[in-house]
Design a protein around this motif. Structure first.
Motif, PDB file in Angstrom:
ATOM      1  N   THR A   1       0.279  -4.439   2.357  1.00 58.53           N
ATOM      2  CA  THR A   1       1.302  -3.923   1.409  1.00 58.53           C
ATOM      3  C   THR A   1       1.961  -2.253   2.135  1.00 58.53           C
ATOM      4  OG1 THR A   1       0.319  -4.737  -0.398  1.00 58.53           O
ATOM      5  CG2 THR A   1       2.030  -3.049  -0.730  1.00 58.53           C
ATOM      6  N   VAL A   2       3.154  -2.451   2.209  1.00 58.21           N
ATOM      7  CA  VAL A   2       3.957  -1.095   3.019  1.00 58.21           C
ATOM      8  C   VAL A   2       4.525  -0.268   1.609  1.00 58.21           C
ATOM      9  CG1 VAL A   2       5.552  -0.206   4.457  1.00 58.21           C
ATOM     10  CG2 VAL A   2       4.470  -2.157   5.305  1.00 58.21           C
ATOM     11  N   LEU A   3       3.779   0.916   1.764  1.00 58.77           N
ATOM     12  CA  LEU A   3       4.090   1.707   0.507  1.00 58.77           C
ATOM     13  C   LEU A   3       5.147   2.783   0.837  1.00 58.77           C
ATOM     14  CD1 LEU A   3       0.960   1.868  -1.281  1.00 58.77           C
ATOM     15  CD2 LEU A   3       2.936   0.653  -2.211  1.00 58.77           C
ATOM     16  N   PRO A   4       6.243   3.166   0.129  1.00 54.87           N
ATOM     17  CA  PRO A   4       6.919   4.440   0.526  1.00 54.87           C
ATOM     18  C   PRO A   4       6.348   5.650   1.014  1.00 54.87           C
ATOM     19  CG  PRO A   4       7.489   3.509  -1.917  1.00 54.87           C
ATOM     20  CD  PRO A   4       6.300   2.950  -1.344  1.00 54.87           C
ATOM     21  N   TYR A   5       6.861   5.997   2.212  1.00 53.12           N
ATOM     22  CA  TYR A   5       6.268   7.316   2.877  1.00 53.12           C
ATOM     23  C   TYR A   5       7.410   7.899   3.267  1.00 53.12           C
ATOM     24  CZ  TYR A   5       3.108   9.725   6.208  1.00 53.12           C
ATOM     25  OH  TYR A   5       2.207  10.744   6.572  1.00 53.12           O
TER      26      TYR A   5
END
Ligand code: TXA
Ligand code: MG
Length: 335
Positions: free
Chosen positions: A276-280
């Protein structure tokens, strides 16, 4: 106890002021993170903050003021340098440490003879403080050890049933807590980095970034700010800082066990479904804004591991790195 979750409004300001005058705890928005506020001058009210957070008694609170006059109810030693900084950075994310008057309860300041003070850049909260007529002691409104809350929903998930009222003022624009400084023989010592950066402060005096900002302190080391020695900002998932190029980062993530439920914080492309790519964000300011909410999101999604691309450490990036080091328990993977 029932916890009211209300939108910031003039009507709710009156209600919040009533709770605070009664010695209750109310969660309020600021530009950095949400605060868990109570009358800084009332020992019983302050004790309720420590209880709701599960915070160690020796970790002092920040006193929030609504105008400059209020500063003099806390301290009578304000240097020219402090006044200049107040003029340029207040209201805003700068906390300064002063000697404290005897009238400030020792409990508020964790037993120290100093008091940390800031004027938050949030209209609702500043007006609330002015209406109360006393400074509000307010740590971040999370359960001790968890990531700080940058939305009212984060506060609700930690504080539901523990405090009577949460005021929703929207998402915090800054996303990391204020810069904490003390004065050291005419120099500025940064105890916790934030949006007011060392680069900005060195226009005013020589700046020392305290050892505790980027180093893990040993148990017997003297700390200038008690908050430095506690475990902090940690989600349940294990967090790792990963140092390397984007290619190396992608390669490393793809080499990990597929069955591990993992999230990544980086500004690159998506991975296969198992990640899962989370907001950065690309800039340090975006990373500061997103960091805590993405760490909380990783827990909500039930992730076991979170891999975060090493941030740039200049400007507000130093604050991002300081929080990440603690969230990761100082674990860095060098590629
Ligand atoms: O942005 C912020 O500063 C937020 C919002 C709510 O204003 N507040 C916040 O409070 O982050 P808290 O309690 O989570 O962090 C306060 C930090 C702790 O590391 C504490 O040890 C340090 O400030 N501190 C407070 N009073 C101090 C003092 N008298 N001397 C040294 N450090 C102090
Ligand atoms: Mg905190």
């Amino acid at each position: 106890m029932e916890t009211l979750l209300v939108k910031a409004s003039d009507e709710q300001l009156v209600k919040a002021a009533e709770y605070l005058a009664d010695g209750e705890v109310v969660a309020v928005p600021t530009e950095t993170v949400y605060g868990l506020a109570a009358n800084a001058f009332e020992t019983d009210a302050v004790r309720k903050i420590f209880a709701a957070k599960g915070r160690p008694q020796d970790n002092p609170l920040i006193l929030h003021i609504g105008n400059l006059d209020m500063l003099y109810s806390i301290t009578d030693e304000v240097s020219e340098l402090a006044l200049k900084l107040a003029a340029d950075f207040w209201p805003g994310p700068l906390t300064m440490i002063f000697s404290r008057k005897d009238s400030v309860p020792s409990e508020t300041c964790g037993g120290l003879d100093t008091a940390a003070v800031r004027m938050p850049d949030n209209d609702f909260t500043r007006r609330l403080i002015e209406k109360c007529g006393f400074p509000l002691a307010a740590p971040s409104a999370n359960t001790s050890g968890l990531p700080s809350p940058t939305s009212a929903d984060h506060v609700f998930s930690d504080m539901n049933g523990k405090i009577p009222m949460i005021v929703d003022g929207g998402e915090c624009s800054c996303g990391v807590e204020s810069t904490v400084i003390c004065f050291d023989n005419g120099k500025i010592r940064v105890l916790r980095p934030g949006a007011v950066t060392p680069e900005m402060l060195c226009e005013y005096a020589e700046v020392i970034v305290d050892n505790g900002v980027l180093k893990q302190l040993s148990a017997d080391e003297k700390v200038m700010s008690p908050g430095m020695k506690y475990k902090h900002y940690s989600p349940d998932a294990d967090v790792f800082i990963v140092k390397g190029t984007n290619e190396q980062f992608a390669c490393y993530i793809n080499s990990l066990d597929e069955s591990e439920k993992k999230a990544v914080l980086w500004d690159g492309t998506d991975f296969s479904d198992s990640v899962t790519v989370l907001p950065y964000g690309k800039t340090s300011a975006e990373q500061a804004e997103n960091l805590f909410s993405s760490l909380r999101k990783a827990d909500e999604l039930g992730c076991d591991k979170v891999y975060v691309k090493m941030p740039d450490t200049s400007g507000i990036g130093l604050a991002v790195y300081n929080r990440l080091l603690r969230a990761a328990g100082f674990r860095i993977i060098e590629l």
